[in-house]
Design a protein around this motif. Structure first.
Motif, PDB file in Angstrom:
ATOM      1  N   ASP A 130     -72.582 -11.689  43.431  1.00 39.70           N
ATOM      2  CA  ASP A 130     -71.706 -12.197  44.474  1.00 39.70           C
ATOM      3  C   ASP A 130     -71.013 -11.062  45.228  1.00 39.70           C
ATOM      4  O   ASP A 130     -70.279 -11.304  46.181  1.00 39.70           O
ATOM      5  N   THR A 131     -71.243  -9.851  44.775  1.00 40.27           N
ATOM      6  CA  THR A 131     -70.693  -8.673  45.447  1.00 40.27           C
ATOM      7  C   THR A 131     -71.821  -7.716  45.786  1.00 40.27           C
ATOM      8  O   THR A 131     -72.839  -7.665  45.073  1.00 40.27           O
ATOM      9  N   PHE A 132     -71.625  -6.950  46.845  1.00 41.40           N
ATOM     10  CA  PHE A 132     -72.689  -6.082  47.316  1.00 41.40           C
ATOM     11  C   PHE A 132     -72.116  -4.723  47.697  1.00 41.40           C
ATOM     12  O   PHE A 132     -71.041  -4.639  48.296  1.00 41.40           O
ATOM     13  N   GLU A 133     -72.847  -3.688  47.364  1.00 39.16           N
ATOM     14  CA  GLU A 133     -72.403  -2.324  47.631  1.00 39.16           C
ATOM     15  C   GLU A 133     -72.447  -2.043  49.139  1.00 39.16           C
ATOM     16  O   GLU A 133     -73.241  -2.655  49.875  1.00 39.16           O
ATOM     17  N   PRO A 134     -71.622  -1.113  49.615  1.00 40.59           N
ATOM     18  CA  PRO A 134     -71.621  -0.795  51.052  1.00 40.59           C
ATOM     19  C   PRO A 134     -72.950  -0.241  51.551  1.00 40.59           C
ATOM     20  O   PRO A 134     -73.226  -0.271  52.748  1.00 40.59           O
ATOM     21  N   GLU A 135     -73.777   0.253  50.618  1.00 41.23           N
ATOM     22  CA  GLU A 135     -75.084   0.788  51.017  1.00 41.23           C
ATOM     23  C   GLU A 135     -76.145  -0.303  51.119  1.00 41.23           C
ATOM     24  O   GLU A 135     -77.307  -0.035  51.456  1.00 41.23           O
ATOM     25  N   SER A 136     -75.770  -1.543  50.827  1.00 42.30           N
ATOM     26  CA  SER A 136     -76.738  -2.643  50.881  1.00 42.30           C
ATOM     27  C   SER A 136     -77.177  -2.908  52.318  1.00 42.30           C
ATOM     28  O   SER A 136     -76.414  -2.642  53.267  1.00 42.30           O
ATOM     29  N   PRO A 137     -78.374  -3.426  52.506  1.00 41.92           N
ATOM     30  CA  PRO A 137     -78.756  -3.864  53.845  1.00 41.92           C
ATOM     31  C   PRO A 137     -77.748  -4.894  54.359  1.00 41.92           C
ATOM     32  O   PRO A 137     -77.402  -5.843  53.636  1.00 41.92           O
ATOM     33  N   ILE A 142     -76.953 -14.593  54.267  1.00 43.79           N
ATOM     34  CA  ILE A 142     -75.749 -15.282  53.818  1.00 43.79           C
ATOM     35  C   ILE A 142     -74.539 -14.556  54.399  1.00 43.79           C
ATOM     36  O   ILE A 142     -74.561 -13.332  54.532  1.00 43.79           O
ATOM     37  N   PRO A 143     -73.484 -15.275  54.743  1.00 42.35           N
ATOM     38  CA  PRO A 143     -72.278 -14.621  55.275  1.00 42.35           C
ATOM     39  C   PRO A 143     -71.521 -13.895  54.165  1.00 42.35           C
ATOM     40  O   PRO A 143     -71.436 -14.373  53.025  1.00 42.35           O
ATOM     41  N   VAL A 144     -70.981 -12.760  54.507  1.00 42.46           N
ATOM     42  CA  VAL A 144     -70.151 -11.997  53.577  1.00 42.46           C
ATOM     43  C   VAL A 144     -68.946 -11.452  54.339  1.00 42.46           C
ATOM     44  O   VAL A 144     -68.927 -11.444  55.572  1.00 42.46           O
ATOM     45  N   ILE A 145     -67.939 -11.006  53.590  1.00 41.46           N
ATOM     46  CA  ILE A 145     -66.809 -10.295  54.178  1.00 41.46           C
ATOM     47  C   ILE A 145     -66.719  -8.935  53.511  1.00 41.46           C
ATOM     48  O   ILE A 145     -67.121  -8.772  52.350  1.00 41.46           O
ATOM     49  N   TYR A 146     -66.192  -7.978  54.251  1.00 44.11           N
ATOM     50  CA  TYR A 146     -66.027  -6.645  53.677  1.00 44.11           C
ATOM     51  C   TYR A 146     -64.621  -6.508  53.127  1.00 44.11           C
ATOM     52  O   TYR A 146     -63.636  -6.778  53.828  1.00 44.11           O
ATOM     53  N   ASN A 147     -64.506  -6.109  51.855  1.00 47.33           N
ATOM     54  CA  ASN A 147     -63.217  -5.877  51.218  1.00 47.33           C
ATOM     55  C   ASN A 147     -62.995  -4.376  51.124  1.00 47.33           C
ATOM     56  O   ASN A 147     -63.646  -3.697  50.317  1.00 47.33           O
ATOM     57  N   PRO A 148     -62.076  -3.838  51.945  1.00 43.51           N
ATOM     58  CA  PRO A 148     -61.900  -2.372  51.965  1.00 43.51           C
ATOM     59  C   PRO A 148     -61.327  -1.813  50.666  1.00 43.51           C
ATOM     60  O   PRO A 148     -61.599  -0.665  50.320  1.00 43.51           O
ATOM     61  N   LYS A 149     -60.545  -2.611  49.940  1.00 42.69           N
ATOM     62  CA  LYS A 149     -59.978  -2.114  48.678  1.00 42.69           C
ATOM     63  C   LYS A 149     -61.063  -1.921  47.627  1.00 42.69           C
ATOM     64  O   LYS A 149     -61.082  -0.939  46.885  1.00 42.69           O
ATOM     65  N   LEU A 150     -61.978  -2.881  47.571  1.00 39.95           N
ATOM     66  CA  LEU A 150     -63.088  -2.780  46.613  1.00 39.95           C
ATOM     67  C   LEU A 150     -64.237  -1.950  47.170  1.00 39.95           C
ATOM     68  O   LEU A 150     -65.095  -1.500  46.399  1.00 39.95           O
ATOM     69  N   ASP A 151     -64.243  -1.774  48.490  1.00 48.26           N
ATOM     70  CA  ASP A 151     -65.360  -1.127  49.180  1.00 48.26           C
ATOM     71  C   ASP A 151     -66.660  -1.847  48.855  1.00 48.26           C
ATOM     72  O   ASP A 151     -67.673  -1.236  48.511  1.00 48.26           O
ATOM     73  N   GLU A 164     -62.442  -9.550  72.822  1.00 49.51           N
ATOM     74  CA  GLU A 164     -63.334  -9.317  71.689  1.00 49.51           C
ATOM     75  C   GLU A 164     -63.294 -10.494  70.730  1.00 49.51           C
ATOM     76  O   GLU A 164     -62.241 -11.097  70.522  1.00 49.51           O
ATOM     77  N   THR A 165     -64.436 -10.816  70.146  1.00 42.83           N
ATOM     78  CA  THR A 165     -64.481 -11.818  69.084  1.00 42.83           C
ATOM     79  C   THR A 165     -64.495 -11.112  67.735  1.00 42.83           C
ATOM     80  O   THR A 165     -64.683  -9.893  67.658  1.00 42.83           O
ATOM     81  N   GLU A 166     -64.294 -11.876  66.673  1.00 40.56           N
ATOM     82  CA  GLU A 166     -64.206 -11.280  65.345  1.00 40.56           C
ATOM     83  C   GLU A 166     -65.555 -10.684  64.924  1.00 40.56           C
ATOM     84  O   GLU A 166     -66.623 -11.135  65.354  1.00 40.56           O
ATOM     85  N   ILE A 167     -65.501  -9.671  64.089  1.00 37.10           N
ATOM     86  CA  ILE A 167     -66.714  -9.059  63.546  1.00 37.10           C
ATOM     87  C   ILE A 167     -67.150  -9.853  62.316  1.00 37.10           C
ATOM     88  O   ILE A 167     -66.338 -10.200  61.460  1.00 37.10           O
ATOM     89  N   ARG A 168     -68.432 -10.143  62.238  1.00 37.66           N
ATOM     90  CA  ARG A 168     -68.990 -10.884  61.097  1.00 37.66           C
ATOM     91  C   ARG A 168     -70.058 -10.020  60.419  1.00 37.66           C
ATOM     92  O   ARG A 168     -70.712  -9.181  61.058  1.00 37.66           O
ATOM     93  N   TYR A 169     -70.247 -10.245  59.120  1.00 38.01           N
ATOM     94  CA  TYR A 169     -71.249  -9.517  58.347  1.00 38.01           C
ATOM     95  C   TYR A 169     -72.146 -10.512  57.615  1.00 38.01           C
ATOM     96  O   TYR A 169     -71.689 -11.569  57.141  1.00 38.01           O
ATOM     97  N   PHE A 170     -73.423 -10.127  57.492  1.00 39.28           N
ATOM     98  CA  PHE A 170     -74.395 -10.968  56.796  1.00 39.28           C
ATOM     99  C   PHE A 170     -75.305 -10.096  55.942  1.00 39.28           C
ATOM    100  O   PHE A 170     -75.690  -9.004  56.354  1.00 39.28           O
ATOM    101  N   ILE A 171     -75.628 -10.609  54.771  1.00 38.98           N
ATOM    102  CA  ILE A 171     -76.507  -9.921  53.827  1.00 38.98           C
ATOM    103  C   ILE A 171     -77.821 -10.691  53.730  1.00 38.98           C
ATOM    104  O   ILE A 171     -77.821 -11.925  53.707  1.00 38.98           O
ATOM    105  N   PRO A 172     -78.959 -10.007  53.670  1.00 43.72           N
ATOM    106  CA  PRO A 172     -80.229 -10.724  53.494  1.00 43.72           C
ATOM    107  C   PRO A 172     -80.209 -11.608  52.248  1.00 43.72           C
ATOM    108  O   PRO A 172     -79.688 -11.224  51.198  1.00 43.72           O
ATOM    109  N   THR A 173     -80.777 -12.784  52.360  1.00 41.14           N
ATOM    110  CA  THR A 173     -80.750 -13.751  51.260  1.00 41.14           C
ATOM    111  C   THR A 173     -81.423 -13.211  50.009  1.00 41.14           C
ATOM    112  O   THR A 173     -81.021 -13.564  48.891  1.00 41.14           O
TER     113      THR A 173
END
Length: 248
Positions: A105-112, A190-199, A89-98
């Motif tokens: 600089d932060t996005f809610e978990p319900e964001s696209p 744009i690339p993003v990372i998910y922070n589980p503590k901040l959700d 398996e390769t690492e999981i990556r996340y991206f948010i629409p520009t």
């Protein structure tokens, strides 16, 4: 399975593992001698399948098979076939629409968000990387975000949907890994990372550094393991050849 067979299995395991770590260069003479003892006991007890760590051995002369298998690797030899497969398996990556990037600089978990996961496989020498793109929390079409390079194909085994698509590419060990960010259309995500503590999703660098930069760890060399499996199989064949000669 008899206690005698279990005892012999433990002896064989010592040649294959040291403190549960696999040995690459086994003592073939001692291993084969102990293996022949196991085969004689299996014939006597009519017990034909034994498991020693990740090795599965069918010693039935009509169905002789040696297989090495764990979660990521499978090597199997029978009288009709030699098969091997690795999956990493390769690492999981996340991206948010520009279009969301100017808001914060932060996005809610319900964001696209677009999730990209992947696998690198080696099936009988055919090496491939698979990229799975999945779009969540929006009614948009995933394909509107992608610019698929000419050397990457849509997987023929999984039908694309509005929200997901699997792409595949042939690779080799020394190829340089492709940053999946380059499969998106310019300025679309744009690339993003998910922070589980901040959700929350957080902006991150657009440059992905791979170490190693090629597929060395994702397409591991199986020569040592294949040699051991082949040696075990050929030893079983040798045993039965001698057994038939002595009992004919």
């Amino acid at each position: 399975m008899t206690r005698e067979i279990d005892k012999i299995k433990k002896e064989l395991r010592k040649y294959l593992y040291t403190n549960d770590i696999e040995i690459n260069n086994i003592d073939k003479i001692s291993f084969q001698k102990t293996l022949f003892t196991l085969l004689r006991e299996c014939i006597k007890q009519k017990e034909y399948e034994v498991e020693i760590g990740s090795y599965i051995i069918n010693v039935n002369p009509e169905e002789t098979m040696v297989e090495y298998e764990n979660e990521e690797t499978s090597i199997r030899i029978t009288k009709n076939d030699v098969y091997y497969e690795t999956t990493r398996e390769t690492e999981i990556r996340y991206f948010i629409p520009t279009y969301l990037s100017n808001q914060s600089d932060t996005f809610e978990p319900e964001s696209p968000v677009i999730k990209v996961s992947g696998l690198v496989t080696n099936i009988d020498g055919d090496c491939e990387e698979r990229y799975c793109f999945e779009l969540f929390n929006t009614d948009e079409d995933i394909k509107t975000y992608l610019e698929i390079p000419s050397n990457i194909q849509i997987s023929p085994y999984t039908e694309p949907t509005k929200y997901s698509i699997i792409l595949t590419k042939s690779v080799s060990v020394k190829d340089q890994r492709l940053d999946v960010f380059k499969i998106f259309k310019e300025n679309k995500v744009i690339p993003v990372i998910y922070n589980p503590k901040l959700d929350k999703y957080l902006k991150t660098s657009s440059i992905k550094e791979y170490s190693p930069s090629d597929y060395t760890t994702l397409l591991p060399n199986l020569d040592n393991r294949k040699n051991i499996v082949s040696f075990i199989y050929s030893s079983i064949v040798e045993f039965y050849d001698n057994y038939l000669k002595n009992n004919s």
